[in-house]
Design a protein around this motif. Sequence first.
Motif, PDB file in Angstrom:
ATOM      1  N   SER A  43       0.820  -1.210   0.000  1.00  0.00           N
ATOM      2  CA  SER A  43       0.000   0.000   0.000  1.00  0.00           C
ATOM      3  C   SER A  43       0.854   1.260   0.000  1.00  0.00           C
ATOM      4  CB  SER A  43      -0.952   0.004   1.190  1.00  0.00           C
ATOM      5  OG  SER A  43      -0.226  -0.052   2.404  1.00  0.00           O
ATOM      6  N   LEU A  44       2.026   1.205   0.639  1.00  0.00           N
ATOM      7  CA  LEU A  44       2.936   2.356   0.628  1.00  0.00           C
ATOM      8  C   LEU A  44       3.437   2.642  -0.782  1.00  0.00           C
ATOM      9  CD1 LEU A  44       5.098   1.719   3.813  1.00  0.00           C
ATOM     10  CD2 LEU A  44       3.247   3.364   3.527  1.00  0.00           C
ATOM     11  N   PHE A  45       3.902   1.589  -1.450  1.00  0.00           N
ATOM     12  CA  PHE A  45       4.399   1.760  -2.810  1.00  0.00           C
ATOM     13  C   PHE A  45       3.274   2.165  -3.766  1.00  0.00           C
ATOM     14  CE2 PHE A  45       7.594  -1.089  -0.965  1.00  0.00           C
ATOM     15  CZ  PHE A  45       8.738  -0.351  -1.251  1.00  0.00           C
ATOM     16  N   ALA A  46       2.096   1.590  -3.565  1.00  0.00           N
ATOM     17  CA  ALA A  46       0.968   1.927  -4.423  1.00  0.00           C
ATOM     18  C   ALA A  46       0.606   3.400  -4.298  1.00  0.00           C
ATOM     19  CB  ALA A  46      -0.237   1.055  -4.074  1.00  0.00           C
ATOM     20  N   SER A  47       0.647   3.931  -3.081  1.00  0.00           N
ATOM     21  CA  SER A  47       0.318   5.348  -2.907  1.00  0.00           C
ATOM     22  C   SER A  47       1.423   6.248  -3.450  1.00  0.00           C
ATOM     23  CB  SER A  47       0.046   5.663  -1.435  1.00  0.00           C
ATOM     24  OG  SER A  47       1.205   5.452  -0.660  1.00  0.00           O
ATOM     25  N   ILE A  48       2.681   5.847  -3.297  1.00  0.00           N
ATOM     26  CA  ILE A  48       3.787   6.654  -3.816  1.00  0.00           C
ATOM     27  C   ILE A  48       3.751   6.727  -5.338  1.00  0.00           C
ATOM     28  CG2 ILE A  48       6.312   6.722  -4.085  1.00  0.00           C
ATOM     29  CD1 ILE A  48       6.484   5.532  -1.236  1.00  0.00           C
ATOM     30  N   PHE A  49       3.501   5.598  -5.987  1.00  0.00           N
ATOM     31  CA  PHE A  49       3.536   5.530  -7.444  1.00  0.00           C
ATOM     32  C   PHE A  49       2.156   5.648  -8.095  1.00  0.00           C
ATOM     33  CE2 PHE A  49       7.415   3.227  -6.151  1.00  0.00           C
ATOM     34  CZ  PHE A  49       8.350   4.033  -6.792  1.00  0.00           C
ATOM     35  N   ASN A  50       1.155   6.003  -7.292  1.00  0.00           N
ATOM     36  CA  ASN A  50      -0.216   6.194  -7.792  1.00  0.00           C
ATOM     37  C   ASN A  50      -0.771   4.951  -8.487  1.00  0.00           C
ATOM     38  OD1 ASN A  50      -0.487   8.871  -6.845  1.00  0.00           O
ATOM     39  ND2 ASN A  50       0.636   9.617  -8.640  1.00  0.00           N
ATOM     40  N   PHE A  51      -0.511   3.778  -7.924  1.00  0.00           N
ATOM     41  CA  PHE A  51      -1.097   2.553  -8.451  1.00  0.00           C
ATOM     42  C   PHE A  51      -2.498   2.422  -7.880  1.00  0.00           C
ATOM     43  CE2 PHE A  51       3.325   0.375  -8.651  1.00  0.00           C
ATOM     44  CZ  PHE A  51       3.620   1.072  -9.812  1.00  0.00           C
ATOM     45  N   GLY A  52      -3.460   2.256  -8.759  1.00  0.00           N
ATOM     46  CA  GLY A  52      -4.835   2.086  -8.316  1.00  0.00           C
ATOM     47  C   GLY A  52      -5.306   0.665  -8.570  1.00  0.00           C
ATOM     48  N   PRO A  53      -6.458   0.347  -8.038  1.00  0.00           N
ATOM     49  CA  PRO A  53      -6.979  -1.007  -8.242  1.00  0.00           C
ATOM     50  C   PRO A  53      -7.366  -1.235  -9.710  1.00  0.00           C
ATOM     51  CG  PRO A  53      -8.586   0.353  -7.117  1.00  0.00           C
ATOM     52  CD  PRO A  53      -7.336   1.165  -7.231  1.00  0.00           C
ATOM     53  N   ALA A  54      -7.246  -2.475 -10.140  1.00  0.00           N
ATOM     54  CA  ALA A  54      -7.644  -2.872 -11.484  1.00  0.00           C
ATOM     55  C   ALA A  54      -9.004  -3.556 -11.417  1.00  0.00           C
ATOM     56  CB  ALA A  54      -6.607  -3.810 -12.077  1.00  0.00           C
ATOM     57  N   GLU A  55      -9.699  -3.565 -12.520  1.00  0.00           N
ATOM     58  CA  GLU A  55     -11.020  -4.198 -12.561  1.00  0.00           C
ATOM     59  C   GLU A  55     -10.900  -5.607 -13.121  1.00  0.00           C
ATOM     60  OE1 GLU A  55     -14.342  -2.122 -14.210  1.00  0.00           O
ATOM     61  OE2 GLU A  55     -13.439  -0.188 -13.759  1.00  0.00           O
ATOM     62  N   VAL A  56     -11.647  -6.518 -12.513  1.00  0.00           N
ATOM     63  CA  VAL A  56     -11.703  -7.868 -13.057  1.00  0.00           C
ATOM     64  C   VAL A  56     -12.547  -7.841 -14.323  1.00  0.00           C
ATOM     65  CG1 VAL A  56     -11.351  -9.060 -10.864  1.00  0.00           C
ATOM     66  CG2 VAL A  56     -13.657  -8.497 -11.588  1.00  0.00           C
ATOM     67  N   LEU A  57     -12.289  -8.807 -15.195  1.00  0.00           N
ATOM     68  CA  LEU A  57     -12.997  -8.879 -16.462  1.00  0.00           C
ATOM     69  C   LEU A  57     -14.382  -9.463 -16.239  1.00  0.00           C
ATOM     70  CD1 LEU A  57     -12.805  -8.494 -19.520  1.00  0.00           C
ATOM     71  CD2 LEU A  57     -11.910 -10.813 -19.655  1.00  0.00           C
ATOM     72  N   ARG A  58     -15.374  -8.709 -16.615  1.00  0.00           N
ATOM     73  CA  ARG A  58     -16.758  -9.181 -16.529  1.00  0.00           C
ATOM     74  C   ARG A  58     -17.352  -9.139 -17.931  1.00  0.00           C
ATOM     75  NH1 ARG A  58     -17.317  -9.046 -11.089  1.00  0.00           N
ATOM     76  NH2 ARG A  58     -16.559  -7.251  -9.943  1.00  0.00           N
ATOM     77  N   THR A  59     -17.992 -10.223 -18.331  1.00  0.00           N
ATOM     78  CA  THR A  59     -18.616 -10.297 -19.638  1.00  0.00           C
ATOM     79  C   THR A  59     -20.119 -10.128 -19.475  1.00  0.00           C
ATOM     80  OG1 THR A  59     -16.901 -11.855 -20.313  1.00  0.00           O
ATOM     81  CG2 THR A  59     -18.831 -11.672 -21.727  1.00  0.00           C
ATOM     82  N   PRO A  60     -20.699  -9.113 -20.122  1.00  0.00           N
ATOM     83  CA  PRO A  60     -22.148  -8.919 -20.027  1.00  0.00           C
ATOM     84  C   PRO A  60     -22.912 -10.145 -20.549  1.00  0.00           C
ATOM     85  CG  PRO A  60     -21.102  -7.039 -21.089  1.00  0.00           C
ATOM     86  CD  PRO A  60     -20.063  -8.096 -20.942  1.00  0.00           C
ATOM     87  N   GLU A  61     -24.058 -10.384 -19.985  1.00  0.00           N
ATOM     88  CA  GLU A  61     -24.856 -11.559 -20.328  1.00  0.00           C
ATOM     89  C   GLU A  61     -25.142 -11.678 -21.834  1.00  0.00           C
ATOM     90  OE1 GLU A  61     -26.179 -15.133 -19.558  1.00  0.00           O
ATOM     91  OE2 GLU A  61     -25.424 -13.836 -17.981  1.00  0.00           O
ATOM     92  N   PRO A  62     -25.510 -10.596 -22.539  1.00  0.00           N
ATOM     93  CA  PRO A  62     -25.779 -10.750 -23.978  1.00  0.00           C
ATOM     94  C   PRO A  62     -24.559 -11.254 -24.768  1.00  0.00           C
ATOM     95  CG  PRO A  62     -26.607  -8.648 -23.215  1.00  0.00           C
ATOM     96  CD  PRO A  62     -25.820  -9.248 -22.081  1.00  0.00           C
ATOM     97  N   GLU A  63     -23.360 -10.911 -24.308  1.00  0.00           N
ATOM     98  CA  GLU A  63     -22.163 -11.357 -25.011  1.00  0.00           C
ATOM     99  C   GLU A  63     -21.808 -12.801 -24.692  1.00  0.00           C
ATOM    100  OE1 GLU A  63     -18.861  -8.708 -24.581  1.00  0.00           O
ATOM    101  OE2 GLU A  63     -20.109  -6.950 -24.950  1.00  0.00           O
ATOM    102  N   ARG A  64     -22.441 -13.385 -23.697  1.00  0.00           N
ATOM    103  CA  ARG A  64     -22.189 -14.778 -23.334  1.00  0.00           C
ATOM    104  C   ARG A  64     -23.023 -15.745 -24.169  1.00  0.00           C
ATOM    105  NH1 ARG A  64     -21.765 -15.145 -16.793  1.00  0.00           N
ATOM    106  NH2 ARG A  64     -20.176 -13.548 -16.559  1.00  0.00           N
ATOM    107  N   ALA A  65     -23.960 -15.223 -24.920  1.00  0.00           N
ATOM    108  CA  ALA A  65     -24.844 -16.079 -25.707  1.00  0.00           C
ATOM    109  C   ALA A  65     -24.038 -16.861 -26.743  1.00  0.00           C
ATOM    110  CB  ALA A  65     -25.910 -15.236 -26.395  1.00  0.00           C
ATOM    111  N   ASN A  66     -24.496 -18.055 -27.028  1.00  0.00           N
ATOM    112  CA  ASN A  66     -23.829 -18.884 -28.029  1.00  0.00           C
ATOM    113  C   ASN A  66     -23.981 -18.266 -29.414  1.00  0.00           C
ATOM    114  OD1 ASN A  66     -23.054 -20.795 -26.161  1.00  0.00           O
ATOM    115  ND2 ASN A  66     -24.923 -21.996 -26.409  1.00  0.00           N
ATOM    116  N   VAL A  67     -22.952 -18.438 -30.204  1.00  0.00           N
ATOM    117  CA  VAL A  67     -22.977 -17.944 -31.574  1.00  0.00           C
ATOM    118  C   VAL A  67     -23.650 -18.986 -32.444  1.00  0.00           C
ATOM    119  CG1 VAL A  67     -21.550 -17.295 -33.533  1.00  0.00           C
ATOM    120  CG2 VAL A  67     -20.868 -16.633 -31.230  1.00  0.00           C
ATOM    121  N   ASN A  68     -24.560 -18.539 -33.307  1.00  0.00           N
ATOM    122  CA  ASN A  68     -25.209 -19.446 -34.234  1.00  0.00           C
ATOM    123  C   ASN A  68     -24.283 -19.615 -35.425  1.00  0.00           C
ATOM    124  OD1 ASN A  68     -26.822 -20.925 -35.901  1.00  0.00           O
ATOM    125  ND2 ASN A  68     -28.623 -19.614 -35.674  1.00  0.00           N
TER     126      ASN A  68
END
Length: 75
Positions: A43-68
Motif C-alpha cells: 500500500s505504501l508503494f501503491a500510494s507513492i507511485f499512484n497505483f490504483g486497483p484494477a477491474e476484473v474482467l466481466r462479460t455482459p450476459e448478452p455477449e455470453r450467448a452462443n454464436v449461431n
Amino acid sequence: ANTNFVHLQQTLHETEEQILASRRAYNAAVTHYNNKIQMFPGSLFASIFNFGPAEVLRTPEPERANVNVRDLFKS
C-alpha cells in the motif's frame, strides 16, 4: 460434410475453453494485484507511485450467448 462440422464444433469448444482459461488467469492476477496494493507494505508503494486497483474482467450476459454457426456461413 459431417466430419467438417464435427471438427468445427471441436475447434469452437477448444477456443471457448482457451478464452475461459485466459479470463480466469487474468482475473486471478488482477485479484492478486488488488490484494497486494491494499496490504502493507504494498500500500505504501501503491500510494507513492499512484497505483490504483484494477477491474476484473466481466462479460455482459448478452455477449455470453452462443454464436449461431449457421448464420456465419449464410451469404
